[in-house]
Design a protein around this motif. Structure first.
Motif, mmCIF file in Angstrom:
data_model
loop_
_atom_site.group_PDB
_atom_site.id
_atom_site.type_symbol
_atom_site.label_atom_id
_atom_site.label_comp_id
_atom_site.label_asym_id
_atom_site.label_seq_id
_atom_site.Cartn_x
_atom_site.Cartn_y
_atom_site.Cartn_z
ATOM 1 N N GLY A 38 3.447 -5.182 9.744
ATOM 2 C CA GLY A 38 3.405 -3.797 9.316
ATOM 3 C C GLY A 38 3.494 -3.687 7.807
ATOM 4 N N SER A 39 3.976 -2.548 7.339
ATOM 5 C CA SER A 39 4.061 -2.315 5.893
ATOM 6 C C SER A 39 5.328 -2.883 5.274
ATOM 7 C CB SER A 39 3.998 -0.811 5.610
ATOM 8 O OG SER A 39 5.054 -0.132 6.289
ATOM 9 N N GLY A 45 5.302 -6.292 2.956
ATOM 10 C CA GLY A 45 4.846 -6.088 1.581
ATOM 11 C C GLY A 45 5.916 -5.472 0.718
ATOM 12 N N ASP A 46 6.585 -4.443 1.247
ATOM 13 C CA ASP A 46 7.667 -3.807 0.491
ATOM 14 C C ASP A 46 8.820 -4.780 0.263
ATOM 15 O OD1 ASP A 46 6.112 -1.565 0.616
ATOM 16 O OD2 ASP A 46 7.470 -0.387 1.860
ATOM 17 N N THR A 60 0.992 -8.732 -2.399
ATOM 18 C CA THR A 60 2.127 -7.814 -2.406
ATOM 19 C C THR A 60 3.226 -8.358 -3.314
ATOM 20 O OG1 THR A 60 2.948 -8.875 -0.382
ATOM 21 C CG2 THR A 60 1.650 -6.871 -0.115
ATOM 22 N N SER A 71 1.209 0.818 8.175
ATOM 23 C CA SER A 71 0.583 -0.185 7.304
ATOM 24 C C SER A 71 -0.932 -0.163 7.441
ATOM 25 C CB SER A 71 1.112 -1.579 7.648
ATOM 26 O OG SER A 71 0.401 -2.573 6.956
ATOM 27 N N ASN A 79 4.455 4.147 -1.767
ATOM 28 C CA ASN A 79 4.630 2.705 -1.685
ATOM 29 C C ASN A 79 4.836 2.105 -3.066
ATOM 30 O OD1 ASN A 79 4.040 2.796 1.157
ATOM 31 N ND2 ASN A 79 1.877 2.997 0.618
ATOM 32 N N SER A 86 2.364 -13.364 11.090
ATOM 33 C CA SER A 86 2.660 -11.932 10.972
ATOM 34 C C SER A 86 2.492 -11.235 12.314
ATOM 35 C CB SER A 86 1.754 -11.274 9.918
ATOM 36 O OG SER A 86 2.141 -9.931 9.711
#
Length: 632
Positions: A428-429, A432-433, A295, A512, A594, A453
């Motif tokens: 979750g997502s 990465g963001d 990511t 995610s 994303n 995580s």
């Protein structure tokens, strides 16, 4: 005649009272600065500890015989997360103790122990155990093992603890407690330390030597590098045409940010970061290229693809950092690792520089004085970083609708927060963001737990972080999945008068894993919060009417609901102006968009399948797998 031996002065205390008095007298020191090693105890009392450690903590508070504050948690796993977060903010120089009752109260701490050890964060766990005397076996909540009489559920702590002991007699506490402090203050070995305390032993009295309770200072030294190792690594860097630095958490824990920045400026070597190392170099520094790996930014990954020498500083090289061993593309890439731990220094067949990050960087800077990468490489680094920053700006200002994209919410938050404000996340997502988009200048302002995580870490970590840094604004980013798993410590925030901002990002499911599932051909199966449909028999009916905002309000927090990016920005400003815990609830589009990815993550896809989507995903997986290799 031989002189008479003068008996050592003693005091009669229970094991629990002795432990409390001992812990209150422990200190750590680094660079001449001393601080309490164990600043307090988290706990939830049950029959296994209420009359032991509970009584001892009460007595200490009432009589003043020991200064060891007690903090009441609402969930045992959560209190370990709070302790780990506190240690992270304090650069591992302080560690909370956590006490729980027997059986489920103690086993609830195991996930927290795994998180602490995986992240190499010191926490002291004091799970209550069954009767050492076995006088009343089997007691409430006891596991009976037909293979051995000395097994209890607490043995499950062994693989997730850096040190484990069971104090079956009062006098065993003396070596056990000293060993626990040794491990807690060892930068190489630190993690969860577990001392199991049978409930009868906690209450048993013993004549303790007063010397056991003297003020002890545990020195956390800085390991200096061997001159020959410095020569080898500096020679390797001098030979490089396109070197790259990977900055990990060791830079931050060593407080080596200034040394890293000076080294990067002098040599021109670009600096990519991991989650734990983000902020060690400011995001807009000329050598900063952002997050690396699965990511990571396009800039960092492009430089990694061509790097001929990689200098890892305080990094574990997780699979997200290496993009599952695919991000470093040069077939002849060579590694040099500056790390206090031999385990990490040896990774990828590296030239090892065993040292503290601060002392190691200082030595390398001296050895490389006058050397720099070519001007063309500096220019390429700036060009790639600028291209990525323009792409990131676009991601954070999409004008997406009707629901905002998660990237827009993160962009608005980054713009509103001050450089010293702390953002917390774990699963979750969002990690990465955040690794791609978040612009950090302060290493303590970016608090993303991405070694374990662990869903549920975030809100509890907000408690520990605010306790460790009350002068900072603390913002917890939590998805609805993590919130539903572990939100109880909002009540602790309210009870302790801690002002924390909690942002609940609601997308009605596991966004995610839903996106990952779709990319792997599993069609987002089982990742949305829906009613079960009678016709299909699947969880693909209408959206469940779960009101997380109302739930948060029930804990005593103020709640603000935002429907747009502009409304979210206003809500955060209002939350910052508040003096108590405030929850900002915002709904986002679970389908993104994303940020664009530039690297791979190895998640195996079914080799055979009756589903076309899985077959297509397997073909893509096989193609990506070809680039994976060991770095030898």
């Amino acid at each position: 005649m031989p002189a008479e031996t003068v008996p050592a002065a003693t005091v009669r205390l229970t094991t629990a009272q002795a432990l409390v008095r001992f812990l209150a007298a422990q200190y750590s020191e680094r660079d001449g600065d001393e601080q309490r090693l164990i600043p307090g105890v988290w706990g939830i009392f049950g029959h296994g500890n209420v009359a032991g450690l509970g009584q001892a903590l009460l007595q200490a508070a009432r009589t003043g015989e020991a200064d060891l504050p007690y903090y009441l948690a609402r969930n045992e796993q959560a209190m370990v997360h709070a302790a780990a977060a506190y240690a992270k903010v304090k650069n591992r120089l302080q560690a909370f103790a956590c006490t729980a009752s027997t059986g489920p109260g103690s086993t609830n701490m195991i996930t927290g122990a795994a998180l602490a050890t995986t992240n190499r964060l010191p926490v002291l766990l004091l799970p209550s155990d069954m009767f050492a005397s076995r006088a009343a076996d089997p007691v409430l909540q006891q596991l009976e093992d037909t293979r051995a009489g000395d097994v209890s559920v607490n043995d499950a702590f062994r693989p997730v603890s850096k040190y484990f002991d069971r104090v079956s007699r009062p006098e065993q506490l003396i070596p056990a407690a000293l060993a626990a402090m040794r491990v807690l203050t060892d930068p190489v070995e630190t993690g969860a330390v577990t001392l199991c305390l049978p409930q009868d032993v906690q209450a048993e009295a013993f004549d303790w030597p007063l010397e056991f309770f003297r003020r002890r200072v545990w020195r956390v030294g800085r390991v200096a590098p061997e001159p020959s190792a410095v020569e080898r690594v500096s020679a390797l860097l001098r030979s490089a045409e396109k070197p790259l630095i990977v900055a990990g958490g060791g830079v931050v824990y060593s407080e080596a940010e200034a040394e890293l920045r000076a080294f990067a400026e002098a040599t021109g070597i670009p600096v990519a970061d991991t989650h734990a190392g983000k902020g060690a170099i400011p995001w807009d520094h000329p050598q900063a290229v952002g997050g690396l790996g699965s990511t990571g930014t396009s800039a960092a990954n492009a430089l990694a693809a061509q790097a001929d020498v990689v200098l890892g500083i305080g990094t574990r090289y997780s699979d997200f950092t290496t993009a599952s061993h695919t991000v470093f593309g040069d077939p002849d890439v060579t590694f040099a690792n500056l790390n206090v731990a031999r385990l990490d220094a040896a990774k990828h067949a590296a030239e090892m520089l065993l040292a503290d990050a601060k002392t190691g960087l200082a030595a390398l800077a001296q050895a490389l004085e006058g050397w720099s990468v070519p001007d063309e490489y500096r220019a390429e680094t700036l060009r790639l970083a600028d291209e990525w920053r323009a792409e990131a700006d676009a991601c954070m200002h999409l004008g997406h609708g009707p629901l905002p994209a998660q990237t827009e919410v993160l962009g608005a938050l980054n713009e509103v927060l001050d450089d010293s404000d702390v953002v917390i996340n774990a699963a979750g997502s969002m990690p990465g963001d955040l690794q791609m988009l978040w612009r950090a200048r302060d290493p303590k302002a970016y608090h993303v737990e991405y070694a374990f995580s662990c869903m549920g870490y975030e809100i509890a970590a907000g408690v520990g972080t605010k306790m460790a840094a009350p002068e900072r604004e603390v913002v917890v980013l939590v998805g609805d999945g993590s919130y539903l798993m572990l939100s109880s410590e909002i009540a602790t925030m309210v009870a302790e008068g801690l002002k924390v901002i909690i942002v609940i990002v609601q997308n009605h499911g596991f966004a995610s894993i839903g996106a990952l599932s779709e990319s792997l051909g599993s069609q987002r199966f089982g990742t949305a919060y829906r009613y079960r449909d009678e016709a299909s028999g699947l969880l693909d009916g209408d959206v469940l009417p779960v009101d997380l905002a109302a739930n948060a309000a029930s804990f005593g927090a103020e709640v603000i609901t935002a429907d747009t990016v502009a409304g979210f920005r206003e809500a955060i400003l209002k939350a910052k102006a508040n003096t108590r815990t405030t929850v900002v609830h915002v709904e986002t589009d679970p389908h993104g968009p994303n940020p664009p990815g530039s690297a791979w993550w190895d998640v195996p896809v079914s080799e055979v399948s009756a589903l076309d989507s899985t077959q297509a995903a397997r073909a893509a997986y096989t193609a990506s797998k070809r680039d994976q290799r060991h770095y030898l």
